[in-house]
Design a protein around this motif. Structure first.
Motif, PDB file in Angstrom:
ATOM      1  N   MET A 140       1.286  -1.167   0.163  1.00 42.37           N
ATOM      2  CA  MET A 140       0.521  -0.012  -0.296  1.00 42.37           C
ATOM      3  C   MET A 140       0.673   1.261  -0.206  1.00 42.37           C
ATOM      4  O   MET A 140       0.647   2.435  -0.776  1.00 42.37           O
ATOM      5  CB  MET A 140      -0.713  -0.054   1.325  1.00 42.37           C
ATOM      6  N   PHE A 141       2.102   1.185   0.528  1.00 39.68           N
ATOM      7  CA  PHE A 141       3.142   2.376   0.433  1.00 39.68           C
ATOM      8  C   PHE A 141       3.468   2.547  -0.588  1.00 39.68           C
ATOM      9  O   PHE A 141       3.986   3.692  -0.908  1.00 39.68           O
ATOM     10  CB  PHE A 141       3.760   2.540   1.865  1.00 39.68           C
ATOM     11  N   GLY A 142       3.713   1.724  -1.141  1.00 39.29           N
ATOM     12  CA  GLY A 142       4.672   1.617  -2.668  1.00 39.29           C
ATOM     13  C   GLY A 142       3.670   2.088  -3.191  1.00 39.29           C
ATOM     14  O   GLY A 142       4.028   2.486  -4.909  1.00 39.29           O
ATOM     15  N   LEU A 143       2.486   2.241  -3.046  1.00 32.76           N
ATOM     16  CA  LEU A 143       1.006   3.258  -4.203  1.00 32.76           C
ATOM     17  C   LEU A 143       1.912   4.607  -4.483  1.00 32.76           C
ATOM     18  O   LEU A 143       2.000   4.653  -5.829  1.00 32.76           O
ATOM     19  CB  LEU A 143       0.310   3.766  -3.877  1.00 32.76           C
ATOM     20  N   PHE A 144       2.277   4.963  -3.631  1.00 33.47           N
ATOM     21  CA  PHE A 144       2.860   6.361  -4.411  1.00 33.47           C
ATOM     22  C   PHE A 144       4.531   6.635  -5.139  1.00 33.47           C
ATOM     23  O   PHE A 144       4.540   7.718  -5.447  1.00 33.47           O
ATOM     24  CB  PHE A 144       2.032   7.929  -3.014  1.00 33.47           C
ATOM     25  N   LYS A 145       5.432   5.640  -4.881  1.00 39.94           N
ATOM     26  CA  LYS A 145       6.209   5.548  -5.078  1.00 39.94           C
ATOM     27  C   LYS A 145       6.673   5.487  -6.522  1.00 39.94           C
ATOM     28  O   LYS A 145       6.050   5.197  -7.435  1.00 39.94           O
ATOM     29  CB  LYS A 145       7.394   4.069  -4.858  1.00 39.94           C
ATOM     30  N   LYS A 146       7.672   6.642  -7.036  1.00 46.32           N
ATOM     31  CA  LYS A 146       8.038   6.826  -8.112  1.00 46.32           C
ATOM     32  C   LYS A 146       8.538   5.849  -8.920  1.00 46.32           C
ATOM     33  O   LYS A 146       9.701   5.492  -8.387  1.00 46.32           O
ATOM     34  CB  LYS A 146       8.699   8.367  -8.543  1.00 46.32           C
ATOM     35  N   LYS A 147       8.754   6.238 -10.027  1.00 46.13           N
ATOM     36  CA  LYS A 147       9.637   5.410 -10.860  1.00 46.13           C
ATOM     37  C   LYS A 147      11.287   5.787 -10.975  1.00 46.13           C
ATOM     38  O   LYS A 147      11.025   6.382 -11.240  1.00 46.13           O
ATOM     39  CB  LYS A 147       9.020   4.119 -12.555  1.00 46.13           C
TER      40      LYS A 147
END
Length: 56
Positions: free
Chosen positions: A1-8
């Motif tokens: 869930m916390f990786g949802l806003f992780k940028k590539k």
């Protein structure tokens, strides 16, 4: 869930672009060989950019 806003990362973006270009080149290969060759050349340029990135 916390990786949802992780940028590539830049490498991930380039790899996605490379895969997209190869897929387009493959689909064009049966229709227009010249455009397929152009997409393959573009994919090769992206691959060179990936290889030029510093290793992490």
């Amino acid at each position: 869930m916390f990786g949802l806003f992780k940028k590539k990362t830049e490498k991930e973006q380039l790899e996605a672009q490379y895969a997209k270009l190869l897929k387009e080149a493959h689909s064009l290969s049966t229709v227009d060989r010249k455009q397929s060759d152009q997409k393959t050349w573009e994919a090769d340029q992206v691959l060179k950019q990936i290889e030029a990135l510093p290793q992490s």
